[in-house]
Write a protein that holds these residues in place. Structure first.
Motif, mmCIF file in Angstrom:
data_model
loop_
_atom_site.group_PDB
_atom_site.id
_atom_site.type_symbol
_atom_site.label_atom_id
_atom_site.label_comp_id
_atom_site.label_asym_id
_atom_site.label_seq_id
_atom_site.Cartn_x
_atom_site.Cartn_y
_atom_site.Cartn_z
ATOM 1 N N VAL A 126 61.373 -69.818 -8.087
ATOM 2 C CA VAL A 126 60.559 -70.284 -6.964
ATOM 3 C C VAL A 126 59.358 -69.363 -6.831
ATOM 4 O O VAL A 126 59.503 -68.142 -6.710
ATOM 5 C CB VAL A 126 61.371 -70.293 -5.651
ATOM 6 C CG1 VAL A 126 60.497 -70.761 -4.484
ATOM 7 C CG2 VAL A 126 62.600 -71.189 -5.795
ATOM 8 N N LEU A 127 58.172 -69.950 -6.868
ATOM 9 C CA LEU A 127 56.930 -69.195 -6.707
ATOM 10 C C LEU A 127 56.280 -69.624 -5.396
ATOM 11 O O LEU A 127 55.943 -70.797 -5.217
ATOM 12 C CB LEU A 127 55.989 -69.465 -7.880
ATOM 13 C CG LEU A 127 54.662 -68.708 -7.879
ATOM 14 C CD1 LEU A 127 54.887 -67.206 -7.986
ATOM 15 C CD2 LEU A 127 53.758 -69.203 -9.006
ATOM 16 N N ALA A 128 56.105 -68.675 -4.489
ATOM 17 C CA ALA A 128 55.596 -68.983 -3.151
ATOM 18 C C ALA A 128 54.077 -69.089 -3.145
ATOM 19 O O ALA A 128 53.374 -68.429 -2.385
ATOM 20 C CB ALA A 128 56.065 -67.934 -2.150
ATOM 21 N N ASP A 129 53.567 -69.936 -4.034
ATOM 22 C CA ASP A 129 52.161 -70.331 -4.066
ATOM 23 C C ASP A 129 52.113 -71.847 -3.988
ATOM 24 O O ASP A 129 53.075 -72.530 -4.364
ATOM 25 C CB ASP A 129 51.481 -69.852 -5.357
ATOM 26 C CG ASP A 129 51.238 -68.353 -5.361
ATOM 27 O OD1 ASP A 129 51.130 -67.754 -4.265
ATOM 28 O OD2 ASP A 129 51.148 -67.766 -6.460
ATOM 29 N N ARG A 154 57.837 -79.548 -6.684
ATOM 30 C CA ARG A 154 57.363 -79.183 -5.353
ATOM 31 C C ARG A 154 58.550 -78.678 -4.541
ATOM 32 O O ARG A 154 59.529 -79.381 -4.349
ATOM 33 C CB ARG A 154 56.680 -80.366 -4.661
ATOM 34 C CG ARG A 154 56.128 -80.016 -3.293
ATOM 35 C CD ARG A 154 55.036 -80.979 -2.852
ATOM 36 N NE ARG A 154 55.492 -82.348 -2.791
ATOM 37 C CZ ARG A 154 56.111 -82.908 -1.740
ATOM 38 N NH1 ARG A 154 56.356 -82.181 -0.660
ATOM 39 N NH2 ARG A 154 56.482 -84.170 -1.766
ATOM 40 N N ALA A 155 58.452 -77.444 -4.105
ATOM 41 C CA ALA A 155 59.575 -76.764 -3.460
ATOM 42 C C ALA A 155 59.199 -76.321 -2.062
ATOM 43 O O ALA A 155 58.054 -75.934 -1.800
ATOM 44 C CB ALA A 155 59.979 -75.542 -4.289
ATOM 45 N N ASN A 156 60.176 -76.380 -1.165
ATOM 46 C CA ASN A 156 59.957 -75.935 0.224
ATOM 47 C C ASN A 156 58.688 -76.547 0.802
ATOM 48 O O ASN A 156 57.852 -75.876 1.416
ATOM 49 C CB ASN A 156 59.924 -74.409 0.294
ATOM 50 C CG ASN A 156 61.277 -73.798 -0.022
ATOM 51 O OD1 ASN A 156 62.297 -74.481 0.011
ATOM 52 N ND2 ASN A 156 61.296 -72.515 -0.351
ATOM 53 N N HIS A 157 58.535 -77.835 0.547
ATOM 54 C CA HIS A 157 57.475 -78.688 1.096
ATOM 55 C C HIS A 157 56.129 -78.480 0.418
ATOM 56 O O HIS A 157 55.424 -79.444 0.146
ATOM 57 C CB HIS A 157 57.343 -78.492 2.603
ATOM 58 C CG HIS A 157 56.536 -79.564 3.277
ATOM 59 N ND1 HIS A 157 56.948 -80.885 3.308
ATOM 60 C CD2 HIS A 157 55.352 -79.519 3.930
ATOM 61 C CE1 HIS A 157 56.062 -81.603 3.961
ATOM 62 N NE2 HIS A 157 55.078 -80.806 4.338
ATOM 63 N N SER A 158 55.740 -77.222 0.130
ATOM 64 C CA SER A 158 54.379 -76.984 -0.344
ATOM 65 C C SER A 158 54.284 -75.997 -1.499
ATOM 66 O O SER A 158 53.184 -75.742 -1.981
ATOM 67 C CB SER A 158 53.514 -76.472 0.820
ATOM 68 O OG SER A 158 52.184 -76.265 0.436
ATOM 69 N N LEU A 159 55.419 -75.466 -1.961
ATOM 70 C CA LEU A 159 55.388 -74.388 -2.942
ATOM 71 C C LEU A 159 55.823 -74.889 -4.321
ATOM 72 O O LEU A 159 55.972 -76.081 -4.527
ATOM 73 C CB LEU A 159 56.257 -73.231 -2.457
ATOM 74 C CG LEU A 159 55.975 -72.769 -1.019
ATOM 75 C CD1 LEU A 159 56.899 -71.636 -0.621
ATOM 76 C CD2 LEU A 159 54.511 -72.384 -0.839
ATOM 77 N N ARG A 160 56.008 -73.982 -5.273
ATOM 78 C CA ARG A 160 56.310 -74.362 -6.654
ATOM 79 C C ARG A 160 57.667 -73.826 -7.093
ATOM 80 O O ARG A 160 58.099 -72.764 -6.632
ATOM 81 C CB ARG A 160 55.272 -73.786 -7.624
ATOM 82 C CG ARG A 160 53.870 -74.242 -7.424
ATOM 83 C CD ARG A 160 52.952 -73.581 -8.452
ATOM 84 N NE ARG A 160 51.774 -73.032 -7.825
ATOM 85 C CZ ARG A 160 51.000 -72.110 -8.354
ATOM 86 N NH1 ARG A 160 51.293 -71.617 -9.549
ATOM 87 N NH2 ARG A 160 49.950 -71.653 -7.706
ATOM 88 N N ALA A 161 58.297 -74.556 -8.002
ATOM 89 C CA ALA A 161 59.527 -74.081 -8.642
ATOM 90 C C ALA A 161 59.611 -74.687 -10.032
ATOM 91 O O ALA A 161 59.152 -75.814 -10.256
ATOM 92 C CB ALA A 161 60.755 -74.456 -7.821
ATOM 93 N N VAL A 162 60.196 -73.938 -10.957
ATOM 94 C CA VAL A 162 60.418 -74.450 -12.312
ATOM 95 C C VAL A 162 61.855 -74.150 -12.727
ATOM 96 O O VAL A 162 62.424 -73.134 -12.331
ATOM 97 C CB VAL A 162 59.445 -73.841 -13.345
ATOM 98 C CG1 VAL A 162 58.015 -74.252 -13.053
ATOM 99 C CG2 VAL A 162 59.569 -72.337 -13.403
ATOM 100 N N PRO A 163 62.468 -75.045 -13.526
ATOM 101 C CA PRO A 163 63.832 -74.793 -14.023
ATOM 102 C C PRO A 163 63.813 -73.767 -15.139
ATOM 103 O O PRO A 163 62.957 -73.803 -16.026
ATOM 104 C CB PRO A 163 64.260 -76.171 -14.532
ATOM 105 C CG PRO A 163 62.969 -76.849 -14.916
ATOM 106 C CD PRO A 163 61.934 -76.347 -13.966
ATOM 107 N N VAL A 164 64.773 -72.833 -15.088
ATOM 108 C CA VAL A 164 64.867 -71.779 -16.100
ATOM 109 C C VAL A 164 66.325 -71.678 -16.549
ATOM 110 O O VAL A 164 67.221 -71.510 -15.722
ATOM 111 C CB VAL A 164 64.400 -70.421 -15.531
ATOM 112 C CG1 VAL A 164 64.541 -69.333 -16.589
ATOM 113 C CG2 VAL A 164 62.961 -70.501 -15.036
ATOM 114 N N PRO A 165 66.593 -71.771 -17.861
ATOM 115 C CA PRO A 165 67.976 -71.596 -18.339
ATOM 116 C C PRO A 165 68.424 -70.147 -18.150
ATOM 117 O O PRO A 165 67.625 -69.247 -17.884
ATOM 118 C CB PRO A 165 67.882 -71.961 -19.830
ATOM 119 C CG PRO A 165 66.538 -72.595 -20.015
ATOM 120 C CD PRO A 165 65.653 -72.054 -18.942
#
Length: 281
Positions: free
Chosen positions: A199-202, A221-232
């Motif tokens: 989770v990147l809070a940008d 799109r994470a936490n309404h306005s932020l970014r997230a990417v899946p990581v193994p």
């Protein structure tokens, strides 16, 4: 400004953080940003609507969620608060106890011997963090859950779409290391003991793309306005990069226009020179 100097020193020594400035007493102050400090509030004519939703700012009013929700402060990486002392202490304004009980005065200034402004520290979450539990909610339900006591941003993330990997839940054993960070690129080294979301809070925007190693992955799109990417699980390098087709075509059109203008100027110069030579004959 001693308080700005204090925050700039912290910025040189610490991982990324944001500042909530209550100078002006309305949450719209952007002056610390002129010194390179990253702000959680402040007015900007091109604010992203979802980010305004997240901080609870309607029009030019107070960013109410930044003053009433410790969840929002933590998930947005707000580590320091600039507080005008003429308002009294934060607890004097009736702010929630889970905020005021966690604020620590770290620096202060005076004017003619009277308290003027203080810097408070707050226990934020890192700008980039690993989470192995997600809940998928539509926008009309997401905000209410994000500011509720049932949500813990340290352990869970709210997504607008289902994640492309199975998340086992629980607390992730791992690390996130900053490698590069600028306006168009963010690179991090990640180690995790299980499949997880970084989770990147940008702010999320469609033009943001990401790679884990050499593999393209979706930016959720994470936490309404932020970014997230899946990581193994395991060790990986994660790259966020801004790649806008619209911007690319705009640049191409600009270059084409400049080429045409340069060609017309050159053609006019050739014609003018020809006319001058004929007159000379």
């Amino acid at each position: 400004d001693p308080n700005i100097d204090f925050l700039l020193e912290r910025q040189r020594e610490e991982d990324p953080f944001r500042v909530l400035s209550m100078r002006g007493q309305n949450g719209q102050d952007v002056r610390p940003g002129m010194f390179g400090l990253e702000l959680a509030g402040g007015h900007h004519p091109n604010d992203l609507a979802r980010y305004r939703d997240l901080i609870g700012m309607a029009g030019s009013q107070l960013p109410i969620n930044l003053l009433t929700s410790s969840n929002v402060l933590r998930m947005l990486n707000v580590r320091y608060v600039l507080w005008p002392d003429q308002l009294g202490a934060p607890a004097d304004l009736g702010l929630p106890a889970d905020i005021t009980n966690n604020l620590r005065r770290l620096n202060s200034t005076t004017v003619q011997g009277r308290p003027y402004e203080s810097v408070y520290g707050f226990p934020d979450l890192p700008r980039a963090r690993l989470v192995a539990d997600a809940v998928v909610l539509p926008d009309e339900q997401a905000m209410a859950y994000l500011i509720s006591p049932e949500f813990d941003p340290a352990r869970q993330v709210v997504l607008s779409d289902p994640p492309p990997i199975d998340l086992p839940g629980g607390e992730v054993e791992g690390t996130v290391e900053w490698v590069e960070r600028n306006n168009n690129n963010v690179t991090l080294r990640v180690s995790a003991d299980r499949p997880t979301l970084l989770v990147l809070a940008d702010n999320w925007f469609p033009a943001w793309k990401a790679r884990v190693g050499d593999e393209e992955v979706p930016v959720l799109r994470a936490n309404h306005s932020l970014r997230a990417v899946p990581v193994p699980s395991g060790e990986h390098t994660v790259d966020f990069y801004y790649d806008s087709d619209q911007l690319r075509w705009s640049l191409r059109l600009t270059l084409l226009s400049l080429t045409v203008v340069a060609g017309l100027i050159g053609l006019d110069w050739i014609r003018s020179r020809g006319r001058a030579e004929r007159r000379a004959e």
